[in-house]
Design an enzyme around this catalytic site. Structure first.
Site, mmCIF file in Angstrom:
data_model
loop_
_atom_site.group_PDB
_atom_site.id
_atom_site.type_symbol
_atom_site.label_atom_id
_atom_site.label_comp_id
_atom_site.label_asym_id
_atom_site.label_seq_id
_atom_site.Cartn_x
_atom_site.Cartn_y
_atom_site.Cartn_z
ATOM 1 N N SER A 1 0.864 -1.191 0.000
ATOM 2 C CA SER A 1 0.000 0.000 0.000
ATOM 3 C C SER A 1 0.893 1.231 0.000
ATOM 4 C CB SER A 1 -0.859 0.033 1.257
ATOM 5 O OG SER A 1 -0.090 0.505 2.358
ATOM 6 N N ASP A 2 0.359 2.371 -0.403
ATOM 7 C CA ASP A 2 1.117 3.593 -0.147
ATOM 8 C C ASP A 2 0.947 3.930 1.341
ATOM 9 O OD1 ASP A 2 2.676 5.838 -0.327
ATOM 10 O OD2 ASP A 2 1.713 6.638 -2.108
ATOM 11 N N TRP A 3 1.720 4.902 1.783
ATOM 12 C CA TRP A 3 1.805 5.284 3.196
ATOM 13 C C TRP A 3 0.400 5.553 3.770
ATOM 14 C CZ3 TRP A 3 6.365 7.139 6.071
ATOM 15 C CH2 TRP A 3 6.038 7.754 7.281
#
Ligand code: BGC
Length: 738
Positions: free
Chosen positions: A266-268
């Site tokens: 996932s992104d942050w």
């Protein structure tokens, strides 16, 4: 998933331990980190247990080999299975030797040097203990208001794909298992993050699947075809569903159709963001949606750690989903050799030798030289060393030329423009004055600048955007330079001396004020550690500028988005029978950008002539050759980027006015000519039809060749395809052929 050699290890692990492998946390969470325990802000409230941290699978953002070794050692002492941590970080355009920002690298059209820059970044990162870089960023962009345009190579799907491939080759090398000095590449942000509405970061993306496939997906796919080990989700929605919880995108397209079996991260914080997006009522639902979509690792939110176990125990999700993700993580750890040597290439002594070495700096300088785009030159450049130069502006002595995503780079290591100029000109031939700050200025600063300008023969301005004005969360509605810098230009214009501007910025800008008031403009972007030296080399004519824009520069923000590979309308402005008013136009601006895609000047001139085709008919399995003679008609030796575009004249769906299909870089001495030949095959004419079939249309095609996307020579040919036993010449019957 095929049977894995890690099945026995997996069988020994508790569900809690398996889930912890899917957790990625920043370095300060870990024992041995230099900032151990310094977790502030929302991170402090993640609610993770000490045990989860001890069992976590990967770490984000460390600061060198010593720290990595300490963290890994402490971790292995506590992890009962001896499973090593994976260390990841954003090494986007260099580790400590900072290369130009990717939008600038794109302008070099130099795939070999781009690959080399990624190789050097990988070597510096690997010896400093990293295993994975969150790069390349393969997002196609059309909106300069979006701060992250600096992280991409621009607005063209073909060019972006070629660069994505080059970066992956550079990061990963031939074989990641055999080369511990390379790092795994994580292509991002899947998908279409670059199309955020209004250029506002993290905003909604809305487009048809056809457009997604045609323009936005090719570069990610190219990176995967080149072997990128990982993919990162994007923050935006794709067809109404945030990417991080989007099964259609991740399971159906990425995993099933493209057969990607690496790690999807996932992104942050993006898993938790499914809640404000409005597709999950709480963290538990967010965790379920992300794992079902196929997200293996969650970065910096705790939805997985706190909820997956319950979701399995109550039977909402199948444990197989977690096993699958853990096995993918083990597979990469294994490929990187971490089970044999958990420290891999991390070596504090080697790190000192490799990082920021003189050799690496030379590559950074060369790439910066090839990335600066000369936008205007009324004969002022190259500078004459016998003239007195007044170097004025906030970027004259600033080391803020590394650009965003250079967190390991140091401004103090950057060669400023003043330092580089000083090696060629000395007082009184080089005078400097700040003129103003980036956003503010004083009467006194202005007066000193006017005085310096008055005492000089030439004014050299160093202007731009601070690096935090672009990059992540760096969206702007104005794409002009800050007002105070525009005022400075206007005031200095009154001094009535020849004036050149060097620009440091991360996005295409509205440059009309600068064009009106200066004699020369060099777009240097954020050129990196060796920026000053590279610019001085160009300014003094050691080499000629050769870069070409890979993103259009608009007349004004009101034209945005403006990009070269757009469609026509039913009422084009330049049609022969066009009415003055009822055509597709702005009443107060041209339709075309100020500087088009592919544009960039040189210290010489190139003449294109005698374009020719090996045949005016292309049958399906034919290769046709397209040639043009290019002559250096000026008096400097220089590189030229020869560009080939096509246009499908009559498509099943509308086709771009021009599409880049190939380019070649040539180097010519004054007076020298070269016959440049391109090959074109039917496959390059294919595109996604309304039924999403990827195929070509029989019929006529235009071919355009030139030194930019606007000024081209043109030719035509006809594609003939066999259909039901007969040759189809010009009918538009694609559907029948299926
Ligand atoms: C960015 C990503 C980056 C990640 C980890 C996010 O905020 O969008 O591009 O890879 O942080 O640093």
């Amino acid at each position: 998933m095929p049977l894995s050699k890690f099945q026995p290890l997996l069988n020994e692990m508790t569900l809690t331990e398996k889930i912890a492998q899917l957790v990625q946390l920043a370095a300060p969470f870990f024992k041995g980190s230099k900032d151990e325990g310094q977790i502030t802000g929302p991170l402090a409230g993640l609610g993770l247990s000490q045990q989860t941290v001890k069992d976590a699978g990967s770490v984000l953002g460390t600061s060198g080999a010593e720290e990595v070794i300490r963290i890994q050692k402490a971790h292995l002492q506590e992890n009962r299975h001896g499973i090593p941590l994976l260390f990841m970080a954003d090494i986007v355009h260099g580790y400590k030797t900072i290369f130009p920002v990717p939008i600038a690298i794109g302008c070099s059209f130099d795939l070999e040097l781009a690959e080399k820059s990624a190789e050097i970044a990988a070597k510096e990162a690997a010896v400093s203990g990293l295993h994975v870089t969150f790069a390349p960023m393969a997002d196609l962009v059309r909106d300069p208001r979006w701060g992250r345009v600096m992280e991409t190579t621009g607005e063209d799907p073909y060019l972006n794909s070629e660069f994505a491939r080059a970066f992956v080759r550079g990061f990963q090398g031939q074989n990641l298992s055999l080369e511990s000095s390379r790092v795994a590449a994580c292509v991002k942000h899947f998908a279409a993050y670059g199309a955020a509405e209004g250029g506002r970061d993290y905003n909604t993306v809305n487009m048809s699947e056809r457009e997604l496939r045609e323009s936005y997906l090719p570069a990610y796919k190219a990176a995967l075809d080149e072997g990128a080990e990982m993919v990162m989700t994007s923050f935006n929605t794709v067809d109404g569903i945030p990417a991080t919880g989007n099964k259609n995108l991740m399971r159906d397209l990425l995993r099933d159709e493209w057969q990607f079996d690496g790690i999807l991260i996932s992104d942050w914080g993006a898993v938790k963001e499914l809640i404000p997006h409005g597709v999950a009522k709480d963290e538990k639902e967010a965790a379920r949606k992300a794992i079902e979509a196929g997200v293996d690792i969650e970065i910096m939110s705790a939805c997985y750690a706190l909820n997956l176990e319950n979701l399995v125990l109550e039977g909402t999700i199948n444990e197989a989903l977690i096993d699958e993700a853990v096995l993918r993580i083990f597979t990469l750890k294994d490929k990187l050799g971490l089970f044999e040597n958990p420290y891999r290439a991390a070596d504090p002594e080697e790190e000192k030798k490799v990082v920021l070495s003189d050799e690496n700096r030379v590559y950074a300088r060369t790439l910066a030289e090839k990335s600066c785009v000369l936008l205007k030159n009324d004969g002022l450049l190259p500078l004459n060393v016998s003239k007195k130069v007044a170097l004025i502006g906030p970027f004259s002595t600033s080391g803020d030329i590394l650009g965003p995503w250079s967190w390991m780079g140091s401004k103090d290591e950057a060669v400023t423009l003043y330092e580089a100029m000083k090696t060629r000109l000395s007082h009184p031939n080089l005078i400097t004055a700040q003129g103003c700050e980036i956003h503010t200025g004083s009467e006194e600063q202005l007066a000193k600048a006017i005085e310096a300008a008055t005492n000089a023969d030439i004014i050299l301005l160093a202007l731009g955007e601070a690096s935090e004005m672009s990059g992540e969360a760096g969206s702007r509605t104005s794409i002009q330079l800050p007002q105070v810098q525009l005022e400075l230009i206007k005031e200095l214009k009154k001094v009535n001396k020849p004036m050149a501007a060097v620009l440091f910025n991360g996005r295409p800008l509205d440059l009309h004020v600068i064009v009106e008031n200066t004699d020369a403009i060099l777009e240097a972007w954020f050129p990196g550690t060796e920026g000053g030296s590279a610019i001085a080399n160009l300014l003094f004519g050691d080499s000629s500028p050769s870069a070409k824009l890979t993103m259009s520069f608009p007349y004004s923000v009101g034209q945005v988005p403006v990009y070269y590979n757009c469609y026509n309308t039913g009422r084009p402005k330049d049609a022969v029978d066009a009415q003055e008013r009822y055509v597709s136009q702005y009443l107060d601006s041209p339709n075309e950008p100020l500087f088009p895609f592919g544009f960039g000047l040189s210290y010489t001139t190139f003449h294109y002539e005698n374009p020719s085709l090996s045949s005016s008919v292309m049958n399906e399995n034919d290769t046709i050759e397209i040639s043009v003679k290019v002559t250096n008609t000026g008096d400097a030796s220089a590189e030229e980027i020869v560009q080939l575009y096509i246009q499908d004249v009559s498509g099943e769906v509308v086709r771009p006015l021009k599409e880049l299909k190939a380019f070649q870089k040539i180097f010519l001495q004054p007076g020298q000519s070269e016959q440049v030949t391109f090959q074109l095959i039917e496959e390059q004419l294919r595109y996604y039809h309304s039924n999403l079939n990827f195929e070509s249309d029989p019929g006529n095609f235009h071919v355009y060749i030139g030194g930019n996307s606007r000024d081209t020579l043109s030719l035509s040919f006809e594609l003939r395809k066999k259909m039901e036993g007969k040759i189809n010449d010009n009918s538009n019957s694609i559907k029948i052929s299926n």
